[in-house]
Design an enzyme around this catalytic site. Sequence first.
Site, PDB file in Angstrom:
ATOM      1  CG  ASP A 534      67.108 -47.382 -53.888  1.00 20.53           C
ATOM      2  OD1 ASP A 534      66.176 -48.152 -53.594  1.00 20.53           O
ATOM      3  OD2 ASP A 534      68.123 -47.257 -53.164  1.00 20.53           O
ATOM      4  CD  GLU A 614      64.000 -14.773 -38.658  1.00 15.36           C
ATOM      5  OE1 GLU A 614      64.863 -14.862 -39.530  1.00 15.36           O
ATOM      6  OE2 GLU A 614      64.244 -14.953 -37.436  1.00 15.36           O
TER       7      GLU A 614
END
Length: 743
Positions: A534, A614
């Site tokens: 928020d 990877e």
Amino acid sequence: MSIIYDAAARTLTLHTRDSSYQMQIGPLGYLLHTYYGRRAEGDLGGLHLPKDVGFSPNPHPLGARRGWSPDTMPQEYSGANAGDFRLSSLKAAAENGAWGADLRYLRHEIRRGAYALEGLPAALDPEDEAETLSVTLEDRALGLEVELLYGVYESRDLITRAARITNTGKGELRLEKAASACLELPFGDWDLIHFQGRHTMERQPERGPLLHGVRSLGSGRVSSSHQENPFVILCDRHATQEGGDCYGLMPVYSGSFAVQIQRDQMDAVRVVTGIRDEDFSWALAPGERFDTPQVLLCFRHDGLNALSRCFHRALREVLCRSRWSRKARPVLLNNWEATYFNFDADKILAIAREAKELGADLFVLDDGWFGHRSDDHSSLGDWFVNEQKLPGGLESLIRGVKALGLQFGLWVEPEMVSEDSELFRAHPDWALSVPGREPSLGRSQLALDLSRPEVTDWIFETVAGLLRRYDIDYIKWDINRSLTDLWSPALPAERQGELAHRCTLGLYRVLDRLTAEFPRVLFEGCAGGGGRFDAGMLAYFPQIWCSDDTDPIERLVIQRGTSYGYPLSCMGAHVSASPNHQTGRTTPLDTRAVVAMAGGFGYELDPGKLSAQEKDRIRAQIRRFKDYEELLREGDYYRLQEEEDPRDWAAWQVVSRERDESLLSLVLTHPRANPAPLHLRFMGLDPQARYELRLELFDAFVPEERPREGVYAGSALLYAGFTLPRMYGDYPSAQIHLKKIAD
Ligand code: DGJ
């Protein structure tokens, strides 16, 4: 001047570049709301015609003039028990039991700069552009004044609101409701968009028509919650990402909040927002005042994307006080999903070494480093190192990490306590509980009573002690339960209704002190993922962990929902292992990175389990992210689809403020045997410019269909668009980079 008082028309008008907001001092001093919308000039109050509506009460002094009622006229801050039956903004009670609020204009003042609120975060004025309007209303019978505060940021289409309530009488007043703002939309058909969810599924957008009656959204958890985000949009029924009237309201508050929306008998809409009144009351002695949290308001006439950009800029540029808000953030690797509680110093250093080799800048040690914590049943409160796991303590571990050339970050959860902890044994009364009742547990833990200054001082000193003693660059500040059993031995019986708000004020007190004393530390908020995502937290912390769900396909929805109100730079987003730990889904490594780049980019996996190939891809991802970092952090964000569009793919775009660079990202979420062409139109580019287009396609696509790279006209990309080759397999992705070329 962006605030204008017209003495003849008795109007006060707030102008931003593209919007206007107007109120009028009406009959008997009622402060009427006349307009909020696209920029307009003059007296807009004549648009509202008083009408005689049966059973809508008339103020006594108006005698036989039955056409005027507070129940039908749009109010700037609605009263209670005084003729307006719609949602109230304020309810106060005097010692003799008289209650309500009947508010009339007393005075106003226009001044330069932004206003501050006592103990609460509020928008700042870093560019010296804000103006403040203060309008004071009074209720003489109750003996109170309400100062309505409006901050106007003209160039940003941003208006802030808050209310300051003062007891001007001789007896004590009890506030039973004290909203931050009331916004009236007297005409129009509106959709409500709000962002509901649950743990690991935060901020899922939900849009629907506003029907008659009251809709009440909010949280009673003393945190803004996974379940409902403190942000709503009211938009025209036909508004799209790129067109239509849209209003956004965002309370700057991290505790229990409410957004109440009413469509009334005359089809008018009223929105009242602020602290949730269900578990709130506040005693005001004569002369005392109470500040409500702030609310950010934006209006845009040109669609939801433009509205989002207003909020993104407001949060990033005027609300967040951290110097990190506008700075490149380190690429981090966090050990949580790599080890959970199961680690020792060797394991951590091995992960950190690999992180460095991959190109990360910062290593974060997550939960489990303190007390005797080996699962989530113990030790919260005992913020000293677990020597069994980390012999030599944090000092030696941090030295080891720093010797690798990495910065060091640490996880803490200082608002909470485990029953099995030295802190709880020493101060059992610091945990919230109701006398005579066993308190509820949440993740096996209790919550500290942050209304008590000795508790907030202890939290501050404990975290500040860690930061003073150790060379820590980053703090991940977590909470992992909602607050229940609200009762505090430190408050008298008649003030227990103040506890929830006092806990939130206590939290802000700690955050304010810590961020002021340690401005170089990068703080990341967290609440079991995004349970306290928020504007209140973002005033202190530039970023918040978006969700505990790290599955990139789930994250497409969570991050898209979050993007309506919050900028990419504040959404913590990590590449995690595949199959994903939350959903079990397998996704390509590059797609995971494309999604995490739409946020505060990092990794949360054990690099020791990766193949050499990877690792090479991760090195390339980090290099690519660093190339795009400033664009992604500061650029203008566009959602390229409507909510109701068929979802075979998800796409978003970021464009630099100068429109000289852009990155479009896309993930195919549903491969089909015979798909219609995947055709996109870019947004936000300069039609007159020419752009060099570079296309990165990750994993499976039809090579013969690969489109041409090279130079394209901005107008061609905007209006004719661009077709991607057919993509197939599980969740392939693409990034299209555009760079303006000199003429
Ligand atoms: C919840 C957070 O969201 C996770 O990332 C992790 O930090 C755990 N808490 C640790 O307990």
